[in-house]
Design a protein around this motif. Structure first.
Motif, mmCIF file in Angstrom:
data_model
loop_
_atom_site.group_PDB
_atom_site.id
_atom_site.type_symbol
_atom_site.label_atom_id
_atom_site.label_comp_id
_atom_site.label_asym_id
_atom_site.label_seq_id
_atom_site.Cartn_x
_atom_site.Cartn_y
_atom_site.Cartn_z
ATOM 1 N N ILE A 67 1.856 -36.963 -8.584
ATOM 2 C CA ILE A 67 0.562 -36.307 -8.763
ATOM 3 C C ILE A 67 -0.554 -37.087 -8.076
ATOM 4 O O ILE A 67 -1.695 -36.639 -8.043
ATOM 5 N N ASP A 68 -0.211 -38.256 -7.522
ATOM 6 C CA ASP A 68 -1.242 -39.145 -6.976
ATOM 7 C C ASP A 68 -1.231 -39.225 -5.460
ATOM 8 O O ASP A 68 -2.068 -39.895 -4.861
ATOM 9 N N THR A 69 -0.293 -38.553 -4.821
ATOM 10 C CA THR A 69 -0.178 -38.626 -3.367
ATOM 11 C C THR A 69 0.632 -37.431 -2.882
ATOM 12 O O THR A 69 1.035 -36.583 -3.678
ATOM 13 N N VAL A 70 0.873 -37.349 -1.574
ATOM 14 C CA VAL A 70 1.703 -36.267 -1.050
ATOM 15 C C VAL A 70 3.125 -36.391 -1.591
ATOM 16 O O VAL A 70 3.532 -37.458 -2.057
ATOM 17 N N GLN A 71 3.861 -35.307 -1.519
ATOM 18 C CA GLN A 71 5.181 -35.259 -2.142
ATOM 19 C C GLN A 71 6.251 -35.988 -1.319
ATOM 20 O O GLN A 71 6.185 -36.023 -0.092
ATOM 21 N N LYS A 72 7.233 -36.537 -2.029
ATOM 22 C CA LYS A 72 8.387 -37.138 -1.370
ATOM 23 C C LYS A 72 9.430 -36.075 -1.017
ATOM 24 O O LYS A 72 10.201 -36.257 -0.070
ATOM 25 N N THR A 73 9.453 -35.008 -1.796
ATOM 26 C CA THR A 73 10.448 -33.953 -1.593
ATOM 27 C C THR A 73 9.807 -32.578 -1.746
ATOM 28 O O THR A 73 8.987 -32.370 -2.646
ATOM 29 N N TYR A 74 10.183 -31.671 -0.862
ATOM 30 C CA TYR A 74 9.791 -30.262 -0.978
ATOM 31 C C TYR A 74 11.062 -29.439 -1.099
ATOM 32 O O TYR A 74 12.031 -29.659 -0.365
ATOM 33 N N PHE A 75 11.049 -28.483 -2.029
ATOM 34 C CA PHE A 75 12.184 -27.572 -2.176
ATOM 35 C C PHE A 75 11.852 -26.252 -1.485
ATOM 36 O O PHE A 75 10.748 -25.720 -1.617
ATOM 37 N N VAL A 76 12.824 -25.733 -0.766
ATOM 38 C CA VAL A 76 12.625 -24.580 0.104
ATOM 39 C C VAL A 76 13.363 -23.365 -0.451
ATOM 40 O O VAL A 76 14.582 -23.414 -0.670
ATOM 41 N N ILE A 77 12.628 -22.281 -0.674
ATOM 42 C CA ILE A 77 13.255 -21.048 -1.135
ATOM 43 C C ILE A 77 13.553 -20.138 0.062
ATOM 44 O O ILE A 77 12.959 -20.284 1.137
ATOM 45 N N ASP A 78 14.471 -19.219 -0.152
ATOM 46 C CA ASP A 78 14.773 -18.217 0.876
ATOM 47 C C ASP A 78 13.806 -17.041 0.802
ATOM 48 O O ASP A 78 13.471 -16.433 1.815
ATOM 49 N N GLY A 127 10.923 -23.206 11.188
ATOM 50 C CA GLY A 127 11.654 -22.321 10.291
ATOM 51 C C GLY A 127 11.161 -22.329 8.867
ATOM 52 O O GLY A 127 11.790 -21.740 7.984
ATOM 53 N N LEU A 128 10.018 -22.973 8.609
ATOM 54 C CA LEU A 128 9.482 -23.083 7.253
ATOM 55 C C LEU A 128 7.998 -22.759 7.242
ATOM 56 O O LEU A 128 7.282 -23.031 8.206
ATOM 57 N N LYS A 129 7.550 -22.194 6.125
ATOM 58 C CA LYS A 129 6.118 -21.977 5.915
ATOM 59 C C LYS A 129 5.742 -22.359 4.486
ATOM 60 O O LYS A 129 6.594 -22.541 3.615
ATOM 61 N N ILE A 130 4.463 -22.461 4.259
ATOM 62 C CA ILE A 130 3.890 -22.861 2.977
ATOM 63 C C ILE A 130 3.699 -21.635 2.085
ATOM 64 O O ILE A 130 3.310 -20.572 2.556
ATOM 65 N N TYR A 131 3.968 -21.809 0.781
ATOM 66 C CA TYR A 131 3.502 -20.814 -0.178
ATOM 67 C C TYR A 131 2.879 -21.463 -1.404
ATOM 68 O O TYR A 131 2.144 -20.824 -2.158
ATOM 69 N N GLY A 132 3.138 -22.750 -1.639
ATOM 70 C CA GLY A 132 2.605 -23.443 -2.809
ATOM 71 C C GLY A 132 1.106 -23.669 -2.718
ATOM 72 O O GLY A 132 0.575 -24.051 -1.676
ATOM 73 N N ALA A 133 0.407 -23.465 -3.844
ATOM 74 C CA ALA A 133 -1.051 -23.565 -3.873
ATOM 75 C C ALA A 133 -1.551 -24.986 -3.651
ATOM 76 O O ALA A 133 -2.615 -25.194 -3.070
ATOM 77 N N THR A 145 7.544 -25.201 -7.089
ATOM 78 C CA THR A 145 7.508 -23.838 -6.544
ATOM 79 C C THR A 145 6.065 -23.378 -6.395
ATOM 80 O O THR A 145 5.533 -23.329 -5.289
ATOM 81 N N VAL A 146 5.409 -23.088 -7.490
ATOM 82 C CA VAL A 146 4.063 -22.524 -7.461
ATOM 83 C C VAL A 146 3.063 -23.454 -6.785
ATOM 84 O O VAL A 146 2.166 -23.012 -6.062
ATOM 85 N N GLU A 147 3.210 -24.765 -7.001
ATOM 86 C CA GLU A 147 2.250 -25.709 -6.431
ATOM 87 C C GLU A 147 2.673 -26.250 -5.067
ATOM 88 O O GLU A 147 1.859 -26.320 -4.145
ATOM 89 N N PHE A 148 3.926 -26.655 -4.914
ATOM 90 C CA PHE A 148 4.322 -27.355 -3.686
ATOM 91 C C PHE A 148 5.595 -26.774 -3.058
ATOM 92 O O PHE A 148 6.424 -27.514 -2.542
ATOM 93 N N GLY A 149 5.707 -25.455 -3.091
ATOM 94 C CA GLY A 149 6.885 -24.817 -2.534
ATOM 95 C C GLY A 149 6.755 -24.480 -1.065
ATOM 96 O O GLY A 149 5.674 -24.170 -0.564
ATOM 97 N N LEU A 150 7.891 -24.527 -0.370
ATOM 98 C CA LEU A 150 8.010 -24.058 1.008
ATOM 99 C C LEU A 150 9.000 -22.893 1.027
ATOM 100 O O LEU A 150 9.871 -22.799 0.156
ATOM 101 N N ILE A 151 8.870 -22.029 2.025
ATOM 102 C CA ILE A 151 9.730 -20.860 2.126
ATOM 103 C C ILE A 151 10.260 -20.740 3.550
ATOM 104 O O ILE A 151 9.564 -21.081 4.515
ATOM 105 N N ARG A 152 11.505 -20.295 3.689
ATOM 106 C CA ARG A 152 12.083 -20.114 5.025
ATOM 107 C C ARG A 152 11.379 -18.960 5.740
ATOM 108 O O ARG A 152 11.071 -17.931 5.142
ATOM 109 N N ASP A 153 11.153 -19.159 7.035
ATOM 110 C CA ASP A 153 10.529 -18.121 7.852
ATOM 111 C C ASP A 153 10.947 -18.357 9.293
ATOM 112 O O ASP A 153 10.549 -19.342 9.915
#
Length: 296
Positions: free
Chosen positions: A233-244, A192-198, A178-186
């Motif tokens: 922690i060593d590369t880009v993520q395999k999965t992103y979880f998307v919040i509403d 339909g998705l945007k970034i919010y994770g730091a 969430t805080v680091e690698f979260g996406l949000i619907r937009d």
């Protein structure tokens, strides 16, 4: 511990900087070199340009509200003076990663720890440890959003309880996804998705990959699923979880997390790239370029 972190800790020691019991220090602003400010300026310009249309609007509003300087590393006290009236949060300088209980206590009391030192020019694109740019540019703008600010405080409070329950790995996964690698619907975004994770917002590579690559999975956020899913922690993520919405996050951590953790503990953690029958799949990734091991 990486060579970079070791070097910075030695620099701090040699400079006579005093670390308090809560691992905070006075931001040693006079220690920043022209090279440090130049790295900030380059990263700020690159990410601010790249994130237009990709990052959520509350993040951009936070950048504007805080008045982050594009050409030099910000003064933490000055930023706190703008953040406090908005949401009651303040920034505290730290040497780097701090112990879990200390970190949670800071969050629970609306203090966000920001690493004081800046990465070198040879680390512009990837740094495994947090530095000033990641912590400040990636995290702090959203602390000006009231709902997200409340989520972060409640996360800290839940973290203090999680220490006693012995379930820190699960709480770490929630923070990561969430805080680091979260996406949000937009609905205004092309996909339909945007970034919010730091971790995404502060990275050129991940800013593009998280939204545009066909390789990763994009799954709807589900608390019990997230806390039982390993990550990279060593590369880009395999999965992103998307919040509403940020309200969804806040409501998720208002419940009895002990019961959620206890139920999740009865199952083996899922691999970072797993897709379950029970998942709400927004996009199933191709898995192109994935490494077979290395999940934590």
């Amino acid at each position: 511990m990486s060579a970079l972190v070791t070097e910075k800790l030695h620099e701090q020691f040699d400079a006579g900087l005093v670390t308090r019991a809560d691992f905070t220090i006075d931001q040693p602003y006079e220690r920043y070199s022209i090279a440090d400010h130049t790295v900030w300026q380059e990263l700020y310009a690159r990410q601010t340009t790249l994130l237009r249309g990709r990052v959520c609007e509350p993040f951009l509003r936070g950048i504007d509200r805080l008045g982050l300087a594009p050409d030099r590393i910000p003064n933490f006290d000055a930023l706190s003076g703008k953040l406090m009236p908005a949401t009651g949060w303040q920034i505290v300088a730290v040497p780097g990663l701090v112990p879990d209980e200390v970190f949670f206590d800071h969050l629970a009391n609306r203090r966000f720890p920001v690493t004081w030192w800046m990465r070198g020019r040879d680390k512009l694109d990837y740094l495994q440890e947090p530095d000033c740019f990641h912590d400040l540019y990636g995290h702090v703008p959203l602390l000006s959003d009231p709902v997200f600010a409340d989520y972060m405080q409640l996360y800290g409070q839940q973290g203090l309880a999680a220490v006693k329950l012995g379930v820190l790995p699960m709480l770490a996964r929630l923070y990561w996804y969430t805080v680091e690698f979260g996406l949000i619907r937009d609905a205004s975004a092309a996909a339909g998705l945007k970034i919010y994770g730091a971790g995404i917002a502060s990275s050129r590579t991940e800013s593009i990959y998280s939204l545009e690559s066909d390789a990763p999975n994009r799954l709807a956020f589900d608390l019990s699923r997230v806390v039982n899913t390993r990550y990279r922690i060593d590369t880009v993520q395999k999965t992103y979880f998307v919040i509403d919405s940020f309200e969804q996050l806040f409501e998720a951590v208002q419940q009895d997390l002990g019961a959620v953790f206890q139920q999740a503990a009865t199952r083996e953690p899922y691999r970072a790239g797993d897709v379950l029958v029970s998942d709400c799949v927004i996009q199933r990734g191709t898995g192109e370029g994935w490494l077979d091991d290395g999940d934590v």
